[in-house]
Design an enzyme around this catalytic site. Structure first.
Site, PDB file in Angstrom:
ATOM      1  N   GLU A 240       1.285  -9.339   1.312  1.00 33.19           N
ATOM      2  CA  GLU A 240       1.212  -9.693   0.118  1.00 33.19           C
ATOM      3  C   GLU A 240       1.981  -8.928  -1.067  1.00 33.19           C
ATOM      4  O   GLU A 240       2.069  -7.936  -0.831  1.00 33.19           O
ATOM      5  CB  GLU A 240      -0.375  -9.752  -0.450  1.00 33.19           C
ATOM      6  CG  GLU A 240      -1.134 -10.635   0.584  1.00 33.19           C
ATOM      7  CD  GLU A 240      -2.637 -10.649   0.073  1.00 33.19           C
ATOM      8  OE1 GLU A 240      -2.964 -10.549  -1.228  1.00 33.19           O
ATOM      9  OE2 GLU A 240      -3.537 -11.014   0.976  1.00 33.19           O
TER      10      GLU A 240
ATOM     11  N   CYS B 258       4.385  -5.342  -7.346  1.00 37.77           N
ATOM     12  CA  CYS B 258       3.780  -4.305  -6.676  1.00 37.77           C
ATOM     13  C   CYS B 258       3.975  -4.802  -5.096  1.00 37.77           C
ATOM     14  O   CYS B 258       3.871  -5.922  -4.761  1.00 37.77           O
ATOM     15  CB  CYS B 258       2.135  -4.579  -6.953  1.00 37.77           C
ATOM     16  SG  CYS B 258       1.162  -3.564  -5.620  1.00 37.77           S
TER      17      CYS B 258
ATOM     18  N   CYS C 118      -9.166   3.800   4.227  1.00 41.79           N
ATOM     19  CA  CYS C 118      -9.907   4.337   3.325  1.00 41.79           C
ATOM     20  C   CYS C 118     -11.134   3.293   2.916  1.00 41.79           C
ATOM     21  O   CYS C 118     -10.973   2.212   3.331  1.00 41.79           O
ATOM     22  CB  CYS C 118      -9.042   4.469   2.001  1.00 41.79           C
ATOM     23  SG  CYS C 118      -7.498   5.557   2.008  1.00 41.79           S
TER      24      CYS C 118
ATOM     25  N   CYS D  48     -10.895   0.194   0.570  1.00 38.66           N
ATOM     26  CA  CYS D  48      -9.668  -0.656   0.638  1.00 38.66           C
ATOM     27  C   CYS D  48      -9.764  -1.502   1.456  1.00 38.66           C
ATOM     28  O   CYS D  48      -9.923  -1.426   2.721  1.00 38.66           O
ATOM     29  CB  CYS D  48      -8.673   0.511   0.627  1.00 38.66           C
ATOM     30  SG  CYS D  48      -6.931  -0.420   0.667  1.00 38.66           S
TER      31      CYS D  48
ATOM     32  N   GLY E  53      -0.104  -1.091   2.924  1.00 39.06           N
ATOM     33  CA  GLY E  53       0.255   0.050   3.851  1.00 39.06           C
ATOM     34  C   GLY E  53       0.266   1.225   3.001  1.00 39.06           C
ATOM     35  O   GLY E  53      -0.055   1.455   1.930  1.00 39.06           O
ATOM     36  N   GLU E  54       0.876   2.237   3.972  1.00 36.32           N
ATOM     37  CA  GLU E  54       0.976   3.619   3.506  1.00 36.32           C
ATOM     38  C   GLU E  54       2.265   3.994   3.488  1.00 36.32           C
ATOM     39  O   GLU E  54       3.098   4.178   4.473  1.00 36.32           O
ATOM     40  CB  GLU E  54       0.103   4.753   4.372  1.00 36.32           C
ATOM     41  CG  GLU E  54       0.308   6.031   4.045  1.00 36.32           C
ATOM     42  CD  GLU E  54       0.455   6.409   2.512  1.00 36.32           C
ATOM     43  OE1 GLU E  54      -0.408   6.213   1.898  1.00 36.32           O
ATOM     44  OE2 GLU E  54       1.185   7.134   2.361  1.00 36.32           O
TER      45      GLU E  54
ATOM     46  N   SER F  82       3.121   5.384  -3.921  1.00 36.77           N
ATOM     47  CA  SER F  82       1.855   5.807  -3.942  1.00 36.77           C
ATOM     48  C   SER F  82       1.411   6.221  -2.687  1.00 36.77           C
ATOM     49  O   SER F  82       1.655   5.374  -1.537  1.00 36.77           O
ATOM     50  CB  SER F  82       1.000   4.755  -4.588  1.00 36.77           C
ATOM     51  OG  SER F  82      -0.274   5.003  -4.755  1.00 36.77           O
TER      52      SER F  82
ATOM     53  N   SER G   6      -3.030   8.814  -4.356  1.00 43.11           N
ATOM     54  CA  SER G   6      -4.577   8.598  -4.262  1.00 43.11           C
ATOM     55  C   SER G   6      -5.405   9.728  -3.944  1.00 43.11           C
ATOM     56  O   SER G   6      -5.468  10.282  -2.777  1.00 43.11           O
ATOM     57  CB  SER G   6      -4.554   7.327  -3.112  1.00 43.11           C
ATOM     58  OG  SER G   6      -3.922   6.651  -3.787  1.00 43.11           O
ATOM     59  N   LEU G   7      -5.970  10.288  -5.068  1.00 44.59           N
ATOM     60  CA  LEU G   7      -7.064  11.386  -4.433  1.00 44.59           C
ATOM     61  C   LEU G   7      -8.314  11.209  -4.295  1.00 44.59           C
ATOM     62  O   LEU G   7      -8.849  11.316  -3.218  1.00 44.59           O
ATOM     63  CB  LEU G   7      -6.705  12.595  -5.700  1.00 44.59           C
ATOM     64  CG  LEU G   7      -6.954  13.860  -5.330  1.00 44.59           C
ATOM     65  CD1 LEU G   7      -6.140  14.524  -4.390  1.00 44.59           C
ATOM     66  CD2 LEU G   7      -7.035  14.835  -6.853  1.00 44.59           C
ATOM     67  N   HIS G   8      -8.937  10.337  -5.277  1.00 46.35           N
ATOM     68  CA  HIS G   8     -10.154   9.728  -5.156  1.00 46.35           C
ATOM     69  C   HIS G   8     -11.404  10.476  -4.949  1.00 46.35           C
ATOM     70  O   HIS G   8     -12.453  10.370  -4.939  1.00 46.35           O
ATOM     71  CB  HIS G   8     -10.220   8.745  -4.039  1.00 46.35           C
ATOM     72  CG  HIS G   8      -9.041   7.574  -4.444  1.00 46.35           C
ATOM     73  ND1 HIS G   8      -8.864   7.033  -5.589  1.00 46.35           N
ATOM     74  CD2 HIS G   8      -8.143   7.141  -3.433  1.00 46.35           C
ATOM     75  CE1 HIS G   8      -8.071   6.017  -5.381  1.00 46.35           C
ATOM     76  NE2 HIS G   8      -7.381   6.156  -4.043  1.00 46.35           N
TER      77      HIS G   8
ATOM     78  N   ASN H  70     -12.841  -1.973  -7.375  1.00 48.76           N
ATOM     79  CA  ASN H  70     -12.756  -3.530  -7.283  1.00 48.76           C
ATOM     80  C   ASN H  70     -13.690  -3.775  -6.017  1.00 48.76           C
ATOM     81  O   ASN H  70     -13.199  -3.076  -5.094  1.00 48.76           O
ATOM     82  CB  ASN H  70     -11.621  -4.081  -7.054  1.00 48.76           C
ATOM     83  CG  ASN H  70     -10.705  -4.210  -8.342  1.00 48.76           C
ATOM     84  OD1 ASN H  70     -11.166  -4.556  -9.344  1.00 48.76           O
ATOM     85  ND2 ASN H  70      -9.560  -3.690  -8.209  1.00 48.76           N
TER      86      ASN H  70
HETATM   87  N1  SAH Z   1      -1.464   3.513   0.785  1.00 44.21           N
HETATM   88  C1  SAH Z   1      -1.126   3.945  -0.670  1.00 44.21           C
HETATM   89  C2  SAH Z   1      -0.688   2.699  -1.391  1.00 44.21           C
HETATM   90  C3  SAH Z   1      -1.835   1.536  -1.483  1.00 44.21           C
HETATM   91  S1  SAH Z   1      -3.270   1.232  -2.361  1.00 44.21           S
HETATM   92  C4  SAH Z   1      -2.178   4.743  -1.445  1.00 44.21           C
HETATM   93  O1  SAH Z   1      -3.123   5.112  -0.506  1.00 44.21           O
HETATM   94  O2  SAH Z   1      -1.871   4.993  -2.468  1.00 44.21           O
HETATM   95  C5  SAH Z   1      -2.963   1.586  -4.185  1.00 44.21           C
HETATM   96  C6  SAH Z   1      -4.046   2.154  -5.062  1.00 44.21           C
HETATM   97  O3  SAH Z   1      -4.971   1.055  -4.929  1.00 44.21           O
HETATM   98  C7  SAH Z   1      -4.437   3.305  -4.200  1.00 44.21           C
HETATM   99  O4  SAH Z   1      -4.611   4.337  -5.246  1.00 44.21           O
HETATM  100  C8  SAH Z   1      -6.070   2.900  -3.658  1.00 44.21           C
HETATM  101  O5  SAH Z   1      -6.772   3.920  -3.605  1.00 44.21           O
HETATM  102  C9  SAH Z   1      -6.281   1.944  -4.531  1.00 44.21           C
HETATM  103  N2  SAH Z   1      -7.381   1.158  -4.075  1.00 44.21           N
HETATM  104  C10 SAH Z   1      -7.487   0.767  -2.943  1.00 44.21           C
HETATM  105  N3  SAH Z   1      -8.601  -0.254  -2.795  1.00 44.21           N
HETATM  106  C11 SAH Z   1      -9.216  -0.142  -4.189  1.00 44.21           C
HETATM  107  C12 SAH Z   1     -10.515  -0.583  -4.525  1.00 44.21           C
HETATM  108  N4  SAH Z   1     -11.317  -1.478  -3.850  1.00 44.21           N
HETATM  109  N5  SAH Z   1     -10.769  -0.712  -5.834  1.00 44.21           N
HETATM  110  C13 SAH Z   1      -9.679   0.154  -6.739  1.00 44.21           C
HETATM  111  N6  SAH Z   1      -8.662   0.722  -6.061  1.00 44.21           N
HETATM  112  C14 SAH Z   1      -8.324   0.592  -5.001  1.00 44.21           C
END
Ligand code: SAH
Length: 350
Positions: free
Chosen positions: A91, A104, A115, A118, A162-163, A194, A217-219, A293
């Site tokens: 996608e 994107c 994760c 995700c 993907g990563e 990212s 993506s630290l989170h 989301n």
């Molecule tokens: N693998 C890469 C790129 C893909 S995800 C990465 O980890 O950065 C792109 C961004 O969307 C990342 O920051 C990811 O953590 C975030 N993301 C994934 N699922 C999400 C969700 N349900 N709500 C909000 N952000 C999300």
């Protein structure tokens, strides 16, 4: 063996062209046709004998096909499903802003990182080749009526499924191709990669001198929380991720973007904001707060506006630049973390 010409950069195309006994400028013509999304059925400004020769040697011109498009109600966002040659689906999302259009891009079919919040990680199938990644830009630019010379996409973000750093070779080849001044000529300033944070790969990317914007993506503000939501944190601690971010900044002089998805009762208290501010002190960076989301199958919830604002202002009070990321396209499943899961579910239903 069949090979897709989309996977070759200009130098490699020139070599192929020379090896077939043609003069080098044919390579440029072929490159142009390829980047403008032509296939052998289209009118291409090249001798028929040369095109036949290419096909006989099993060099294929196979632009990526967009097979479904969804538009958000306000028309700001479009989601695309691309069909790959082996029938896998990836996608992409196109977001239109006042300043231009951001595409994107996906780098893998699915993702291994798993994760917890995700949807992309639900099933890893395979890496995308450089040509399949580039093909997404070619297909959407063509759909918008653009060409290589008159590009209709201004920004690229490698934030689809993907990563990217888990597909390092193909992704970096793609980055070199898409910034090539003889091709699309994107500025590295308009490209963001990212990653979930793989320190050795972040350093390798810095050393390549591509100087794209790095988003991490630290989170989470510490390892305990990070390990709960991001399995990759079990392999690399948060200190080593931050260290690699310092390295990236030192080498490239580019501000680091940290993505931080706020999850209710997981990582969103003022204490967490303070911890995060401490962790990032001394690094030229920006924090992008993302509203989670909902991914119902994972059972995690986002936060209310008040919790989000307190988190934001705590960071700012501690001199950390931060903003809340506007969410686009959630009505068509095109927002962060929503990619692919719906289509996959529908596929398994049929
Ligand atoms: N693998 C890469 C790129 C893909 S995800 C990465 O980890 O950065 C792109 C961004 O969307 C990342 O920051 C990811 O953590 C975030 N993301 C994934 N699922 C999400 C969700 N349900 N709500 C909000 N952000 C999300």
């Amino acid at each position: 063996m069949q090979t897709n010409l989309m996977d070759y950069n200009l130098n490699e195309l020139n070599e192929i062209v020379l090896s077939l006994g043609e003069s080098k400028f044919r390579g440029n013509q072929l490159y142009n046709a390829m980047l403008n999304g032509k296939d052998y059925e289209d009118k291409i400004n090249l001798p028929k004998t040369f095109l036949n020769n290419l096909q006989q040697k099993e060099f294929f011109l196979q632009p990526l096909k967009i097979y479904k498009t969804f538009s958000s109600k306000d028309n700001s966002t479009k989601k695309f499903l691309y069909k790959l040659n082996d029938d896998n689906i990836v996608e992409g999302v196109l977001m239109s802003y006042k300043f231009g259009r951001t595409l994107c891009i996906s780098t893998q079919v699915g993702c291994k990182m798993n994760c917890s919040f995700c949807a992309s990680g639900l099933k890893f199938t395979r890496n995308l080749s450089a040509g399949e990644i580039l093909g997404q830009v070619v297909a959407v630019n063509k759909l918008l009526g653009g060409t290589t010379k008159k590009r209709e996409i201004t920004n690229l973000v490698l934030m689809g499924s993907g990563e990217p750093l888990d597909n390092f070779e193909n992704v970096t080849k793609f980055l070199k191709m898409v910034t090539d001044e003889n091709g699309f000529n994107f500025s590295v300033r308009n490209i963001s990669v990212s990653t979930c944070g793989i320190p050795s790969k972040i350093e390798a990317l810095a050393d390549l001198g591509l100087n794209v914007t790095l988003c991490i993506s630290l989170h989470a503000p510490n390892d305990t929380i990070r390990k709960k939501i991001m399995p990759i944190a079990k392999s690399y601690n948060i200190e080593s991720v931050i260290e690699s971010a310092h390295y990236y900044y030192t080498i490239t002089n580019r501000r680091i973007i940290f993505e931080y998805t706020l999850i209710d009762e997981v990582n969103s208290s003022p204490k967490h904001a303070e911890q995060l501010a401490n962790l990032l002190q001394g690094l030229t960076c920006h924090v992008n707060l993302i509203n989670l989301n909902d991914v119902p199958e994972r059972g995690l919830k986002g936060v209310d506006d008040k919790t989000r604002d307190i988190f934001l202002h705590t960071l700012i009070k501690h001199h950390i630049s931060a903003t809340v990321r506007r969410s686009l396209g959630d009505d068509i499943g095109g927002a962060c973390g929503q990619l692919r899961s719906k289509e996959l579910k529908e596929k398994t239903k049929n």
